[in-house]
Design a protein around this motif. Structure first.
Motif, PDB file in Angstrom:
ATOM      1  N   SER A  67       0.893  -1.292   0.135  1.00 10.63           N
ATOM      2  CA  SER A  67       0.010  -0.112  -0.156  1.00 10.63           C
ATOM      3  C   SER A  67       0.825   1.308  -0.008  1.00 10.63           C
ATOM      4  CB  SER A  67      -1.017  -0.005   1.290  1.00 10.63           C
ATOM      5  OG  SER A  67      -0.227  -0.145   2.567  1.00 10.63           O
ATOM      6  N   VAL A  68       1.956   1.153   0.654  1.00  8.02           N
ATOM      7  CA  VAL A  68       2.947   2.325   0.656  1.00  8.02           C
ATOM      8  C   VAL A  68       3.485   2.628  -0.715  1.00  8.02           C
ATOM      9  CG1 VAL A  68       5.314   3.270   1.564  1.00  8.02           C
ATOM     10  CG2 VAL A  68       3.617   1.980   2.994  1.00  8.02           C
ATOM     11  N   PHE A  69       3.753   1.556  -1.743  1.00  2.00           N
ATOM     12  CA  PHE A  69       4.342   1.871  -2.803  1.00  2.00           C
ATOM     13  C   PHE A  69       3.312   1.985  -3.870  1.00  2.00           C
ATOM     14  CE2 PHE A  69       8.149  -0.048  -0.787  1.00  2.00           C
ATOM     15  CZ  PHE A  69       9.036   0.816  -1.326  1.00  2.00           C
ATOM     16  N   ASP A  70       2.031   1.735  -3.683  1.00  2.20           N
ATOM     17  CA  ASP A  70       0.871   1.392  -4.544  1.00  2.20           C
ATOM     18  C   ASP A  70       0.731   2.656  -5.786  1.00  2.20           C
ATOM     19  OD1 ASP A  70      -1.141   0.278  -5.605  1.00  2.20           O
ATOM     20  OD2 ASP A  70      -2.771   1.333  -4.272  1.00  2.20           O
ATOM     21  N   THR A  71       0.778   3.757  -5.341  1.00  2.00           N
ATOM     22  CA  THR A  71       0.707   4.655  -6.229  1.00  2.00           C
ATOM     23  C   THR A  71       2.092   5.495  -6.671  1.00  2.00           C
ATOM     24  OG1 THR A  71       0.319   6.449  -4.405  1.00  2.00           O
ATOM     25  CG2 THR A  71      -1.642   5.328  -5.486  1.00  2.00           C
ATOM     26  N   VAL A  72       3.085   5.054  -5.968  1.00  2.00           N
ATOM     27  CA  VAL A  72       4.440   5.831  -6.392  1.00  2.00           C
ATOM     28  C   VAL A  72       5.443   5.224  -7.375  1.00  2.00           C
ATOM     29  CG1 VAL A  72       4.507   7.196  -4.116  1.00  2.00           C
ATOM     30  CG2 VAL A  72       5.420   4.920  -3.999  1.00  2.00           C
ATOM     31  N   ILE A  73       5.117   3.775  -7.328  1.00  2.00           N
ATOM     32  CA  ILE A  73       6.162   3.167  -8.371  1.00  2.00           C
ATOM     33  C   ILE A  73       5.325   2.718  -9.800  1.00  2.00           C
ATOM     34  CG2 ILE A  73       7.646   2.499  -6.700  1.00  2.00           C
ATOM     35  CD1 ILE A  73       6.573  -0.277  -6.593  1.00  2.00           C
ATOM     36  N   SER A  80       3.731   8.444  18.980  1.00  3.30           N
ATOM     37  CA  SER A  80       2.408   7.383  18.428  1.00  3.30           C
ATOM     38  C   SER A  80       3.014   5.943  18.663  1.00  3.30           C
ATOM     39  CB  SER A  80       1.864   7.967  17.129  1.00  3.30           C
ATOM     40  OG  SER A  80       3.095   7.642  16.069  1.00  3.30           O
ATOM     41  N   GLY A  81       4.072   5.810  19.006  1.00  3.36           N
ATOM     42  CA  GLY A  81       4.730   4.403  19.039  1.00  3.36           C
ATOM     43  C   GLY A  81       5.040   3.618  17.581  1.00  3.36           C
ATOM     44  N   GLU A  82       4.978   4.864  16.554  1.00  2.00           N
ATOM     45  CA  GLU A  82       5.478   4.069  15.268  1.00  2.00           C
ATOM     46  C   GLU A  82       6.944   3.906  15.279  1.00  2.00           C
ATOM     47  OE1 GLU A  82       3.695   7.183  12.966  1.00  2.00           O
ATOM     48  OE2 GLU A  82       2.002   5.783  12.443  1.00  2.00           O
ATOM     49  N   LYS A  83       7.197   2.917  14.415  1.00  4.15           N
ATOM     50  CA  LYS A  83       8.808   2.448  14.288  1.00  4.15           C
ATOM     51  C   LYS A  83       9.103   2.924  12.559  1.00  4.15           C
ATOM     52  CE  LYS A  83       9.569  -1.264  17.376  1.00  4.15           C
ATOM     53  NZ  LYS A  83       9.954  -2.679  17.644  1.00  4.15           N
ATOM     54  N   GLU A  84      10.490   3.184  12.560  1.00  2.68           N
ATOM     55  CA  GLU A  84      10.928   3.540  11.299  1.00  2.68           C
ATOM     56  C   GLU A  84      11.458   2.142  10.559  1.00  2.68           C
ATOM     57  OE1 GLU A  84      13.493   7.098   9.821  1.00  2.68           O
ATOM     58  OE2 GLU A  84      14.812   5.591  10.446  1.00  2.68           O
ATOM     59  N   PHE A  85      10.978   1.881   9.312  1.00  2.00           N
ATOM     60  CA  PHE A  85      11.449   1.038   8.569  1.00  2.00           C
ATOM     61  C   PHE A  85      11.998   1.289   7.041  1.00  2.00           C
ATOM     62  CE2 PHE A  85       8.198  -0.768  11.565  1.00  2.00           C
ATOM     63  CZ  PHE A  85       8.844  -2.003  11.995  1.00  2.00           C
ATOM     64  N   PHE A  86      12.720   0.642   6.371  1.00  2.00           N
ATOM     65  CA  PHE A  86      13.145   0.678   5.115  1.00  2.00           C
ATOM     66  C   PHE A  86      12.328  -0.340   4.475  1.00  2.00           C
ATOM     67  CE2 PHE A  86      16.966   2.371   7.247  1.00  2.00           C
ATOM     68  CZ  PHE A  86      17.019   3.327   6.546  1.00  2.00           C
ATOM     69  N   LEU A  87      11.445  -0.032   3.554  1.00  2.00           N
ATOM     70  CA  LEU A  87      10.413  -0.683   2.505  1.00  2.00           C
ATOM     71  C   LEU A  87      11.267  -0.896   1.117  1.00  2.00           C
ATOM     72  CD1 LEU A  87       7.214   0.619   3.624  1.00  2.00           C
ATOM     73  CD2 LEU A  87       8.421  -1.254   4.544  1.00  2.00           C
ATOM     74  N   PHE A  88      11.108  -2.094   0.565  1.00  2.00           N
ATOM     75  CA  PHE A  88      11.591  -2.281  -0.765  1.00  2.00           C
ATOM     76  C   PHE A  88      10.721  -3.066  -1.532  1.00  2.00           C
ATOM     77  CE2 PHE A  88      15.207  -2.684   2.476  1.00  2.00           C
ATOM     78  CZ  PHE A  88      16.223  -2.005   1.883  1.00  2.00           C
ATOM     79  N   ALA A  89      10.848  -2.472  -2.835  1.00  2.00           N
ATOM     80  CA  ALA A  89      10.188  -3.092  -3.647  1.00  2.00           C
ATOM     81  C   ALA A  89      10.884  -3.554  -5.002  1.00  2.00           C
ATOM     82  CB  ALA A  89       8.643  -2.200  -4.359  1.00  2.00           C
TER      83      ALA A  89
END
Lengths: 135, 304
Positions: free
Chosen positions: B44-50, B70-79
């Motif tokens: 869903s993160v990459f859905d409209t950007v690639i 907000s308790g969120e964590k940082e991730f590197f996402l790869f497609a």
């Protein structure tokens, strides 16, 4: 080194096939094993029953004694003795025709292993019977 | 490996680090506890950007986590496009069996600023993201040959080892099916072996109880012999009964009946000599009549 998924699948398939073949072979051996157990049981029971019926020495002596000591047959006329050749002789002499019929009926009705038999007429109303029974 | 890489070594085991030209990357704060949950959010993160395509996704938790309310964590996402990477590897001469592992440059090359790869490619790190630039555009004091690389556990899943014919889900399903089947066979084998042992034990008990030999052939032979002995005794009595059923006329009587071995010797006094044939005919219905002789009115025969 990474394990190849294909190799894992082949190994699993080989193990499964090996187990299937082993199950199949063991099942093939099961029917004869059951059959042998049934044969042993039925044959054992039948052999034991036949031996008890015909070859139980102690019981046979009891059967012969019951004829020898029958109250309707004069005790003095009947003898029962064991021979050296593993035989028992039941002999009755001087029987009148009533005793003769009774003796033959009782003696030949016994389930004892008969080796030989001799029935002799001694006169118009007299007879003798001799039975040799295996011991 | 970069798009500009001409060839890769063949016939030797190699590890491949992919340049950013082979993957899309985003650094995101996500409401995920771990990389697995983050990976589920990646499409869903990459859905409209690639560009539209058949992508695989991967998530790696950032080592430098910042405080987040907000308790969120940082991730590197790869497609990444698996087929395109595999095609490129093969095109450059590397066979799938020789590739031990594949990584992204993002997770393997730990540097600051710029890192010269070769005359054509230089990697730069901008806002924690490794980017690819032509070497002509940037000055770099550090080259990849000087960099000490310690590989991470974040390898790229490329289905290198099964030729791509079996996806991960099918592999798991097939493996589970085979394991279940194997366990079923194992359980059945255990039951059959138990049954087999019970049958053997029962047989042994019967052999011991009735004092019988081990072989079924011997048991059958003993049974046949015992049956024969009983049959012979019953036959003796039946034959004597048959003999006693001879219809005697007035004045006729048995003088002797002897059972010797398997034959019956008979002497019978007859009322007249021509009765002998009738008597013998009666005996012949069951026996073989041997040695018949007449001594006056007495007929002597041996019945076998």
């Amino acid at each position: 080194m990474r394990v190849q998924p294909l190799h894992v699948l082949l190994l699993l398939a080989a193990v499964t096939v090996y187990l299937a073949v082993t199950v199949f072979r063991t099942k093939e051996q099961l029917a004869p094993a059951h059959n042998n157990a049934v044969i042993a049981q039925t044959a054992g029971e039948e052999i034991k029953a036949m031996k008890t019926r015909w070859e139980d020495t102690k019981a046979n002596m009891g059967k012969l004694n019951s004829v020898a000591k029958h109250p309707s047959i004069g005790a003095a006329k009947v003898s029962l003795h064991e021979e050296k050749n593993k035989a028992v002789i039941l002999e009755a002499k001087g029987l009148d025709y009533i005793e003769f019929d009774l003796f033959c009926d009782k003696a030949l009705g016994l389930t004892v292993p008969l080796r030989s038999l001799s029935i002799q007429r001694m006169g118009d109303y007299n007879g003798s019977v001799k039975l040799e029974v295996a011991k | 490996m970069d798009g500009s890489t001409k060839t890769l070594p063949n016939n030797e085991k190699i590890g491949v680090i992919l340049s950013p030209s082979f993957y899309w990357i985003r650094r995101e704060l996500l409401p995920a506890k771990n990389a697995k949950q983050a990976k589920e959010l990646a499409p869903s993160v990459f859905d409209t950007v690639i560009p539209h395509g058949d992508y695989s996704f991967m998530a790696v938790e950032s080592q430098e986590q910042e405080q987040n309310e907000s308790g969120e964590k940082e991730f590197f996402l790869f497609a990444y496009d698996t087929k395109a990477i595999l095609a490129s590897l093969e095109e450059k001469g590397a066979s799938r069996g020789d590739i031990e592992a594949v990584w992204f440059a993002q997770t393997e090359l730990l540097f600051e600023g710029a890192l010269k790869i070769d005359e054509n490619v230089t990697l730069v790190k901008n806002d924690k993201i490794v980017n690819r630039l032509p070497t002509q555009l940037i000055e770099s004091e550090q080259s990849i040959q000087e960099l000490s690389i310690t590989h991470s556990k974040h390898t790229v899943e490329l289905e290198l080892y099964n030729g791509g014919w079996l996806d991960k889900t099918s592999f798991h399903a097939l493996s589970i099916a085979l394991i279940v089947l194997g366990i079923t066979f194992l359980a059945e084998l255990w039951l059959v072996k138990k049954d087999f042992a019970n049958a053997e034990e029962k047989k042994e008990q019967m052999l011991q109880k009735y004092n019988l030999p081990q072989s079924s052939m011997q048991i059958k032979a003993i049974l046949a012999e015992t049956r024969d002995r009983e049959f012979a005794q019953l036959k003796i009595r039946d034959n004597l009964l048959y003999v006693s059923n001879l219809q005697l006329l007035n004045g006729e009587q048995f003088q002797k009946i002897e059972l010797i071995k398997n034959s019956i010797h008979i002497a019978v006094k007859l009322s007249k000599a021509d009765r002998a044939e009738e008597v013998k005919a009666f005996f012949k219905k069951r026996f073989t009549v041997a040695n018949p002789s007449m001594n006056g009115q007495i007929l002597t025969v041996e019945l076998k």
